[in-house]
Enzyme design. Sequence first.
Site, PDB file in Angstrom:
ATOM      1  N   HIS A  16       0.814  -1.218   0.000  1.00 10.78           N
ATOM      2  CA  HIS A  16       0.000   0.000   0.000  1.00 10.78           C
ATOM      3  C   HIS A  16       0.847   1.267   0.000  1.00 10.78           C
ATOM      4  O   HIS A  16       0.334   2.348  -0.302  1.00 10.78           O
ATOM      5  CB  HIS A  16      -0.988  -0.011   1.182  1.00 10.78           C
ATOM      6  CG  HIS A  16      -0.379   0.284   2.518  1.00 10.78           C
ATOM      7  ND1 HIS A  16      -0.080  -0.699   3.438  1.00 10.78           N
ATOM      8  CD2 HIS A  16      -0.013   1.455   3.112  1.00 10.78           C
ATOM      9  CE1 HIS A  16       0.418  -0.151   4.528  1.00 10.78           C
ATOM     10  NE2 HIS A  16       0.476   1.158   4.356  1.00 10.78           N
TER      11      HIS A  16
ATOM     12  N   ASP B 132       0.073  -7.626   1.531  1.00  9.55           N
ATOM     13  CA  ASP B 132       0.509  -6.234   1.640  1.00  9.55           C
ATOM     14  C   ASP B 132       2.036  -6.126   1.703  1.00  9.55           C
ATOM     15  O   ASP B 132       2.600  -5.415   2.534  1.00  9.55           O
ATOM     16  CB  ASP B 132      -0.113  -5.563   2.871  1.00  9.55           C
ATOM     17  CG  ASP B 132      -0.024  -4.039   2.790  1.00  9.55           C
ATOM     18  OD1 ASP B 132       0.215  -3.508   1.691  1.00  9.55           O
ATOM     19  OD2 ASP B 132      -0.163  -3.383   3.839  1.00  9.55           O
TER      20      ASP B 132
ATOM     21  N   SER C 203       4.726   2.723   8.041  1.00  8.80           N
ATOM     22  CA  SER C 203       4.401   1.562   7.214  1.00  8.80           C
ATOM     23  C   SER C 203       5.584   1.176   6.335  1.00  8.80           C
ATOM     24  O   SER C 203       6.167   2.022   5.657  1.00  8.80           O
ATOM     25  CB  SER C 203       3.190   1.861   6.324  1.00  8.80           C
ATOM     26  OG  SER C 203       2.017   1.923   7.076  1.00  8.80           O
TER      27      SER C 203
END
Length: 390
Positions: free
Chosen positions: A115, A145, A223
């Site tokens: 993402h 992911d 992230s």
Amino acid sequence: MRKYFKNNFKFYLTILLSGIIAGIILAFADNFSIDKFNGKDSVINRISAFAGDNQRKLTDEEKLNTKLYKELSPAVVNITTTTLKYDAFFDIVPSNGSGSGVIIDPSGYILTNNHVIENATKLTVTLNDEMEYNAKIIGTDKSNDIAVIKIEPKTTNLSYIPIGNSNNLEVGQKVLAIGNPFGLQSTLTTGVISSIGRTLRSENGRIIQNIIQTDAAINPGNSGGPLIDTQGQLVGLNTAIFSPSKGNIGIGFAIPASTITTVVPDLIKHGYVIRPYLGVTGTLPVNQHLASVLGNPEATGILIQEIIPGSPADKASLKGGNQLVRMGRYNILLGGDIITLVDGKKLTNSSILATYIESKRPGDRVKLTVIRDNKPKDITVTLEEPPKKR
């Protein structure tokens, strides 16, 4: 004579008392000035002494934190993405985003979240020493992911973090997170493993298994950064937080190293993850109402609607539906097998089956327990790679 003595006595007494009073005043004033000066000097001396005494020794835990940070932070990068979006006037305009990544090989392979880089038309990687590189996408896996990108460094001696083993993690174990929250490069936070074996739904709806929960502070921008154990190995990839305020409240999630080591080799070699397929479509969870319609009120599992011709399911003689009926607003096919177990694992919806099959490799065999004609039956299926799209 007495009058003269009396007058002189008063005169000398006055002089004496005046001298005493003047001496006291001068002494007080002098002492006040000295004390005032000595007070400033004393404060300065105390500050200097405090600064010198403040060079205390670090605790063993602090030494470990600083050691790991100095060794590993150069392997954590900032990733800036450029994507194209439509503005209010339907003009295409560039939009920037950012996240973290971790170098996993000195040749320039970088691990991050899918993402973080999804739909990017340009990727810029900034290293710890402020050097910038353009990066290219090597492979992506939406289901977990995970993404791998690569830079072409000017050196073959890049710092990197080895991927460790997440299978033996324990709740309470210390971990460290390094990333770029809110664009603040190379930020270190510490915490513990809060839980293991969590699940997390990816953007494409698949369930990611064995997620690590940690209270190490993770914020937007973290992230794609590493979750590290005290041995200096990557045990997780920070990917999400639970927070109504979109800031850290001590509930962060990381993809485990066990998943990373399964996925990354395929991403580097093929650009995608080679997953097997079963070849059943349109499965329906069997609830109490559907079970009664099927004539088996005790049945649970998922009902097969269709079988893809030539698929592993077809080759194993699994049975699809053949009787079209209408239930409420939907048309469904009855008469197919009801899958109740896969390798002994209970099925309540199609996501459980899909996630389990995706965890396997082409050539693996799985045992399906089905209900056919209201009787249980075991069927072994050899999984295959999906046919290439033409």
